[in-house]
Write an enzyme that holds these catalytic residues in place. Structure first.
Site, PDB file in Angstrom:
ATOM      1  N   ARG A  59      48.611 -15.327 -75.859  1.00  0.00           N
ATOM      2  CA  ARG A  59      49.688 -15.249 -74.441  1.00  0.00           C
ATOM      3  C   ARG A  59      51.176 -14.646 -74.918  1.00  0.00           C
ATOM      4  NH1 ARG A  59      46.071 -18.846 -73.799  1.00  0.00           N
ATOM      5  NH2 ARG A  59      46.391 -19.141 -76.081  1.00  0.00           N
ATOM      6  N   THR A  60      51.847 -15.307 -75.842  1.00  0.00           N
ATOM      7  CA  THR A  60      53.177 -15.028 -76.167  1.00  0.00           C
ATOM      8  C   THR A  60      53.259 -13.382 -76.553  1.00  0.00           C
ATOM      9  OG1 THR A  60      53.583 -17.238 -76.611  1.00  0.00           O
ATOM     10  CG2 THR A  60      55.348 -15.661 -77.119  1.00  0.00           C
ATOM     11  N   LYS A  87      52.315  -9.058 -99.848  1.00  0.00           N
ATOM     12  CA  LYS A  87      52.452  -8.597-101.416  1.00  0.00           C
ATOM     13  C   LYS A  87      53.835  -9.270-101.844  1.00  0.00           C
ATOM     14  CE  LYS A  87      51.001  -3.917-100.117  1.00  0.00           C
ATOM     15  NZ  LYS A  87      51.597  -2.672 -99.896  1.00  0.00           N
ATOM     16  N   ARG A 109      57.626 -14.793 -84.192  1.00  0.00           N
ATOM     17  CA  ARG A 109      57.188 -15.912 -84.259  1.00  0.00           C
ATOM     18  C   ARG A 109      56.828 -16.341 -85.597  1.00  0.00           C
ATOM     19  NH1 ARG A 109      52.031 -18.412 -80.820  1.00  0.00           N
ATOM     20  NH2 ARG A 109      53.882 -18.544 -79.432  1.00  0.00           N
ATOM     21  N   HIS A 137      60.238 -23.394 -78.629  1.00  0.00           N
ATOM     22  CA  HIS A 137      59.342 -22.248 -77.804  1.00  0.00           C
ATOM     23  C   HIS A 137      60.112 -21.927 -76.651  1.00  0.00           C
ATOM     24  CE1 HIS A 137      56.410 -19.362 -76.957  1.00  0.00           C
ATOM     25  NE2 HIS A 137      55.433 -20.096 -77.000  1.00  0.00           N
TER      26      HIS A 137
HETATM   27  N1   CP Z   1      51.546 -20.789 -75.025  1.00  0.00           N
HETATM   28  C1   CP Z   1      51.538 -20.159 -76.442  1.00  0.00           C
HETATM   29  O1   CP Z   1      52.418 -20.040 -76.939  1.00  0.00           O
HETATM   30  O2   CP Z   1      50.212 -19.340 -76.563  1.00  0.00           O
HETATM   31  P1   CP Z   1      49.938 -18.555 -77.805  1.00  0.00           P
HETATM   32  O3   CP Z   1      50.269 -19.337 -79.026  1.00  0.00           O
HETATM   33  O4   CP Z   1      48.598 -17.870 -77.501  1.00  0.00           O
HETATM   34  O5   CP Z   1      51.186 -17.355 -77.858  1.00  0.00           O
END
Ligand code: CP
Length: 308
Positions: A59-60, A87, A109, A137
């Site tokens: 999603r993100t 590496k 991320r 998040h």
């Molecule tokens: N909600 C969320 O962060 O989903 P993903 O891990 O798929 O990005």
């Protein structure tokens, strides 16, 4: 250009309530844009954005990329599994090499809590946290708040329940910071082993009985059990978790009112949420995903070009 108090979005903890309101209001404008036949605006035409994902995401990652493309930014995607990180290259060397190619903003991320704070101290580009380990998040909490507001109006005084693996959830922590700044009442529910000690110091309450917790709330945000982050057994089995804490149709039918059901995804159907709840008329799970694009457009727009 920016009306936010920082040039980065590292977490919700250090945003002001005014920052959050500005992002939600701007997202409402962008939601209108992405529902037009022509969904694209030229706002970030001169901006290049790198999406650096050192951890899995559906999603993100897709949502940020779509948001960037809807704003006409140039986009580069980086995934650690197919990179020179394998590496032995360090995070800072990796990012500095990407920035040398004239990148303006970094969406990242990373599995390590605080990785974004470290990065923001060492680079000039705007840094946006797309999830750092078990820490924060922020864009998920913003899209959750936006989605709740759409359903129940102003969050001040509303009862919001967060159910599940609170200990390992960056979504939980960012939601708590965001909802408290918006004036909501926040309650947590889950096994005692998955609720951090002293969490009440953040201004939340804890209820271990899921039926009582559901009866209290206007909105239930149901979280995944994060088995991949658990180094020990926190409860006997997934079956027992589903029996004691799973949100299912029988539990909702026993309530004398309707509540809004949310989940940030990915879902473990049949564990924390049953399919008949996830796919019911009370669920706004896919609206959350739609709103995620508008929220990320708002964050990118408000931060782009902001220095110092
Ligand atoms: N909600 C969320 O962060 O989903 P993903 O891990 O798929 O990005």
């Amino acid at each position: 250009m920016s009306k936010l108090s920082s040039k980065h979005l590292l977490g919700i903890e250090h945003l002001t309530t005014e920052d959050i309101r500005t992002i939600l209001k701007t997202a409402a404008d962008f939601k209108e844009v992405i529902n037009r036949p022509i969904k694209k605006v030229p706002t970030l035409r001169d901006i290049t954005i790198a999406n650096l994902f050192f951890e899995n995401s559906t999603r993100t990652r897709v949502s940020f990329e779509l948001a960037e493309k809807r704003l006409s930014a140039d986009v580069v995607n980086f995934s650690s599994s197919s990179s020179s990180v394998k590496k032995g290259e360090t995070l800072l060397d990796t990012v500095n090499n990407i920035l040398a190619m004239k990148v303006d903003m970094v969406v990242m991320r990373h599995p390590s809590p605080g990785a974004h704070v470290f990065l923001a101290r060492h680079i000039d580009a705007n840094v946006i946290n797309a999830g750092d380990g078990t820490h924060e998040h922020p864009t998920q909490a913003l899209l959750d708040a936006y989605s709740m507001q759409e359903k129940v109006g102003d969050l001040k005084g509303k009862n919001i329940l967060i159910v599940g693996d609170i200990t390992h959830s960056r979504v939980a922590l960012s939601n708590i910071f965001c909802l408290k700044k918006m004036g909501a009442n926040v309650k947590l529910c889950g096994p005692p082993t998955l609720i951090p000690k002293y969490i009440e110091t953040l201004g939340v309450e804890v209820e271990y009985n899921i039926d009582k917790a559901l009866a209290w709330c206007d909105v239930a945000n149901i979280l995944r059990i994060q088995l991949e982050r658990q180094d020990t057994k926190y409860f006997p089995s997934l079956r027992e978790y589903a029996l004691v804490f799973g949100v299912n149709k029988k539990r909702l039918d026993n309530l004398k009112k309707e509540i809004v059901i949310m989940h940030p995804g990915p879902m473990n159907r049949g564990v924390e949420i049953s399919s008949d709840v996830a796919d019911s008329q009370h669920s706004i799970i896919l609206q959350q995903v739609e709103n995620g694009v508008a929220i990320r457009m708002a964050v990118l727009y408000l931060l782009a070009g902001k220095k110092g």
